[in-house]
Scaffold this active site. Structure first.
Site, PDB file in Angstrom:
ATOM      1  N   ASP A 199       0.816  -1.226   0.000  1.00 43.88           N
ATOM      2  CA  ASP A 199       0.000   0.000   0.000  1.00 43.88           C
ATOM      3  C   ASP A 199       0.845   1.269   0.000  1.00 43.88           C
ATOM      4  O   ASP A 199       0.473   2.260  -0.642  1.00 43.88           O
ATOM      5  CB  ASP A 199      -0.903   0.029   1.242  1.00 43.88           C
TER       6      ASP A 199
HETATM    7  P1  NAP Z   1       0.837  -4.027   3.089  1.00 45.74           P
HETATM    8  O1  NAP Z   1       0.193  -3.040   2.200  1.00 45.74           O
HETATM    9  O2  NAP Z   1      -0.009  -4.688   4.112  1.00 45.74           O
HETATM   10  O3  NAP Z   1       1.501  -5.122   2.127  1.00 45.74           O
HETATM   11  C1  NAP Z   1       2.305  -6.119   2.650  1.00 45.74           C
HETATM   12  C2  NAP Z   1       2.624  -7.070   1.529  1.00 45.74           C
HETATM   13  O4  NAP Z   1       3.555  -8.009   2.034  1.00 45.74           O
HETATM   14  C3  NAP Z   1       1.423  -7.855   1.046  1.00 45.74           C
HETATM   15  O5  NAP Z   1       0.989  -7.371  -0.202  1.00 45.74           O
HETATM   16  C4  NAP Z   1       1.894  -9.303   0.986  1.00 45.74           C
HETATM   17  O6  NAP Z   1       1.753  -9.798  -0.356  1.00 45.74           O
HETATM   18  C5  NAP Z   1       3.373  -9.203   1.332  1.00 45.74           C
HETATM   19  N1  NAP Z   1       3.798 -10.280   2.226  1.00 45.74           N
HETATM   20  C6  NAP Z   1       3.196 -10.782   3.313  1.00 45.74           C
HETATM   21  N2  NAP Z   1       3.912 -11.769   3.849  1.00 45.74           N
HETATM   22  C7  NAP Z   1       5.004 -11.913   3.058  1.00 45.74           C
HETATM   23  C8  NAP Z   1       6.119 -12.782   3.085  1.00 45.74           C
HETATM   24  N3  NAP Z   1       6.274 -13.720   4.036  1.00 45.74           N
HETATM   25  N4  NAP Z   1       7.061 -12.644   2.120  1.00 45.74           N
HETATM   26  C9  NAP Z   1       6.911 -11.723   1.141  1.00 45.74           C
HETATM   27  N5  NAP Z   1       5.884 -10.876   1.063  1.00 45.74           N
HETATM   28  C10 NAP Z   1       4.936 -10.973   2.023  1.00 45.74           C
HETATM   29  O7  NAP Z   1       2.097  -3.438   3.866  1.00 45.74           O
HETATM   30  P2  NAP Z   1       2.776  -2.000   3.820  1.00 45.74           P
HETATM   31  O8  NAP Z   1       3.100  -1.596   2.418  1.00 45.74           O
HETATM   32  O9  NAP Z   1       3.876  -2.073   4.831  1.00 45.74           O
HETATM   33  O10 NAP Z   1       1.637  -1.017   4.280  1.00 45.74           O
HETATM   34  C11 NAP Z   1       1.173  -0.994   5.630  1.00 45.74           C
HETATM   35  C12 NAP Z   1      -0.321  -0.912   5.642  1.00 45.74           C
HETATM   36  O11 NAP Z   1      -0.764  -0.964   7.010  1.00 45.74           O
HETATM   37  C13 NAP Z   1      -0.832   0.387   5.056  1.00 45.74           C
HETATM   38  O12 NAP Z   1      -2.047   0.173   4.378  1.00 45.74           O
HETATM   39  C14 NAP Z   1      -1.062   1.232   6.307  1.00 45.74           C
HETATM   40  O13 NAP Z   1      -2.029   2.249   6.122  1.00 45.74           O
HETATM   41  C15 NAP Z   1      -1.555   0.178   7.272  1.00 45.74           C
HETATM   42  N6  NAP Z   1      -1.414   0.634   8.659  1.00 45.74           N
HETATM   43  C16 NAP Z   1      -0.184   0.723   9.219  1.00 45.74           C
HETATM   44  C17 NAP Z   1      -0.056   1.239  10.497  1.00 45.74           C
HETATM   45  C18 NAP Z   1       1.284   1.384  11.146  1.00 45.74           C
HETATM   46  O14 NAP Z   1       1.343   1.941  12.239  1.00 45.74           O
HETATM   47  N7  NAP Z   1       2.361   0.898  10.542  1.00 45.74           N
HETATM   48  C19 NAP Z   1      -1.183   1.661  11.194  1.00 45.74           C
HETATM   49  C20 NAP Z   1      -2.433   1.531  10.595  1.00 45.74           C
HETATM   50  C21 NAP Z   1      -2.530   1.022   9.322  1.00 45.74           C
HETATM   51  P3  NAP Z   1       1.660 -11.368  -0.618  1.00 45.74           P
HETATM   52  O15 NAP Z   1       0.539 -11.861   0.212  1.00 45.74           O
HETATM   53  O16 NAP Z   1       1.432 -11.480  -2.085  1.00 45.74           O
HETATM   54  O17 NAP Z   1       2.979 -11.938  -0.207  1.00 45.74           O
END
Ligand code: NAP
Length: 468
Positions: free
Chosen positions: A395
């Site tokens: 994301d």
């Molecule tokens: P993300 O959008 O959740 O994407 C993570 C990606 O990692 C997934 O598409 C998944 O694809 C891949 N993945 C999962 N396990 C894996 C593995 N073992 N090996 C390789 N790939 C793997 O993560 P992000 O880009 O870090 O974004 C964070 C999200 O969390 C945002 O939408 C943000 O708004 C939200 N959020 C974060 C917080 C915070 O405090 N950090 C708070 C509230 C909301 P596959 O399944 O295809 O592998």
């Protein structure tokens, strides 16, 4: 009481404790000083605890010693045993316990001051009411947040018709209970208030999606701080007032900052039921691609691109945490640097599942702090980057946030990965990330996908770079 110290001496030590807590929080703002900041704040907390125990009003040291012993064992064991990916739910649980403690203090003081009639003098009622109300909401809300993150409860928003109206009505009833408190004889209002607030906490968090839990936990953390501060007024304890206020203020700021980093208002997080639509499955993701195609790459070809680049920016995300690939990524970066490649890490404020998630992971792998770049600092560098290596981030790299007003992510500040000359994405499939939204980056002509678990893929890259 032989141990009793004069109240003004105790208050003076509380000021010292407060200064140490503030200094500790200040030092948490940089990875290089965070560890010592934690230590400084812990000393402040220890001073506050020890000098509170020297207060002449304490009745039972045995009871307190039992509580401290139990808490120490549970806290120590949890800190040692909990997995890094489970920290958000541990924070939720501990935060909830703090809120529950504040509510119990309010109930116990109510009973002590008014064992028979239940009529408490006006001055104390306000603080007691606030502590009971907010502490109970934080307790039950945090337990629901824990359940969602631990997958004991469904992570999706649980909604029913008229839910918001019911919640508003319940809250109005709770306020009315509070308003009658000063004038009413009998302890029924305190029991009603505690029970109603517990129910309200559950109903407040149930309709919020699991992925929004970090924001909710931060908000509930602020609630707990405020409940503790008002418990400080109830007990006439300055340290609790200061400590609670600091927690309340920092929790509020963190909530605001997280909301900003996602371009979401608090109202949208609390009432938007974000993620209510089922997450896109692999098949649906393919359909959502609208006939667009993606390109795959082998580890060997990716290693050649990385080895001959002048600058590589590594973009870590939740997948890196899930795969625990931080040490392998560090090894890859070291190898590339030895070949003269300029390696940097791009840190999005909400990458992963909790604030500072990526900083903590990379610090665990001893990645040098100067290589970590915040979003504002790294974004101008992407056009001068040969390869952006996206490791389990999704994301936070989606260009739809910049370009597509129809996208739920629209307006969220993202890492401008697509402006690098080449992009290599490490993930297991075309599945979406946390927001459940297809990522346009994967169909960009510059992008090549290396499918597989992030740890296994980085291991392959390490071997291939060594061989290149
Ligand atoms: P993300 O959008 O959740 O994407 C993570 C990606 O990692 C997934 O598409 C998944 O694809 C891949 N993945 C999962 N396990 C894996 C593995 N073992 N090996 C390789 N790939 C793997 O993560 P992000 O880009 O870090 O974004 C964070 C999200 O969390 C945002 O939408 C943000 O708004 C939200 N959020 C974060 C917080 C915070 O405090 N950090 C708070 C509230 C909301 P596959 O399944 O295809 O592998």
């Amino acid at each position: 009481m032989p141990l009793a110290l004069a109240q003004n001496v105790i208050n003076l030590t509380y000021v010292v404790a407060a200064l140490l807590l503030i200094l500790g929080i200040k030092r948490l703002s940089s990875p290089s000083t965070a560890r010592s900041g934690n230590f400084v704040a812990a000393i402040g907390m220890a001073i506050a605890l020890v000098f509170t125990l020297l207060d002449g009003d304490i009745d039972s040291y045995w009871l307190i010693a039992t509580g401290i012993a139990l808490g120490t064992v549970i806290g120590f064991a949890s800190a040692r045993l909990v997995k890094m990916t489970a920290i958000p739910q541990m924070v939720a649980l501990f935060n909830g316990v703090g809120g529950g403690a504040a509510a119990l203090i309010a109930a116990a003081e109510f009973h002590r001051l008014a064992p028979d009639s239940g009529h408490v003098a006006g001055d104390d009622i306000g603080a007691m009411l606030f502590s009971a109300l907010i502490g109970s909401i934080s307790f039950s809300g945090s337990l629901v947040a824990f359940g969602k993150l631990q997958e004991v409860l469904p992570g999706r928003p649980i909604v029913f018709a008229g839910q918001q109206a019911f919640n508003a009505l319940l809250f109005a009833v709770l306020l009315a209970l509070g308003a009658t408190a000063g004038a009413t004889e009998g302890g029924w209002w305190m029991v009603g208030l505690l029970a109603g607030a517990l129910l309200f906490g559950v109903l407040l968090v149930l309709p919020i999606g699991g992925a929004d839990m970090p924001v909710v936990i931060s908000l509930l953390n602020a609630f707990t701080g405020l409940a503790a501060a008002s418990a400080g007024f109830v007990l006439d304890n300055t340290a609790l007032i200061i400590g609670g206020t600091l927690v309340g203020a920092s929790g509020t700021l963190l909530t605001i900052l997280m909301g900003r980093a996602m371009n979401r208002s608090l109202g949208n997080v609390l009432f938007g039921a974000f993620g209510a639509t089922p997450a896109v499955t692999a098949g649906a993701a393919a359909a959502a691609s609208d006939g667009k195609t993606h390109r795959e790459i082998t580890a060997e070809d990716a290693a050649v691109m990385l080895s001959y680049a002048r600058r590589v920016v590594i973009v870590p995300g939740y997948g890196l945490a899930a795969a625990q690939a931080q040490h392998n990524v560090r090894e890859l970066a070291d190898l590339l640097e030895r070949r003269g490649v300029d390696v940097r890490y791009a840190i999005h404020p909400v990458a992963g599942r909790m604030p500072g998630h990526m900083n903590v992971l990379l610090a665990e792998a001893n990645v040098p702090y100067p290589q970590l770049y915040d979003m504002e600092d790294i974004n101008p560098e992407f056009p001068r980057t040969d390869v952006a290596l996206v490791v389990g981030a999704n994301d936070v790299t989606n260009p739809a946030a910049r370009e597509n007003p129809e996208s739920p992510l629209y307006g969220m500040p993202i890492l401008d990965v697509d402006q690098a000359a080449n992009v290599i994405v490490l993930k297991r499939s075309m599945n979406p990330g946390f927001a459940g939204i297809d990522n346009d980056l994967y169909y960009n002509q510059k992008t090549a996908m290396l499918f597989g678990d992030a740890k296994a893929s980085v291991e392959k890259l390490v071997s291939a770079v060594k061989a290149a």
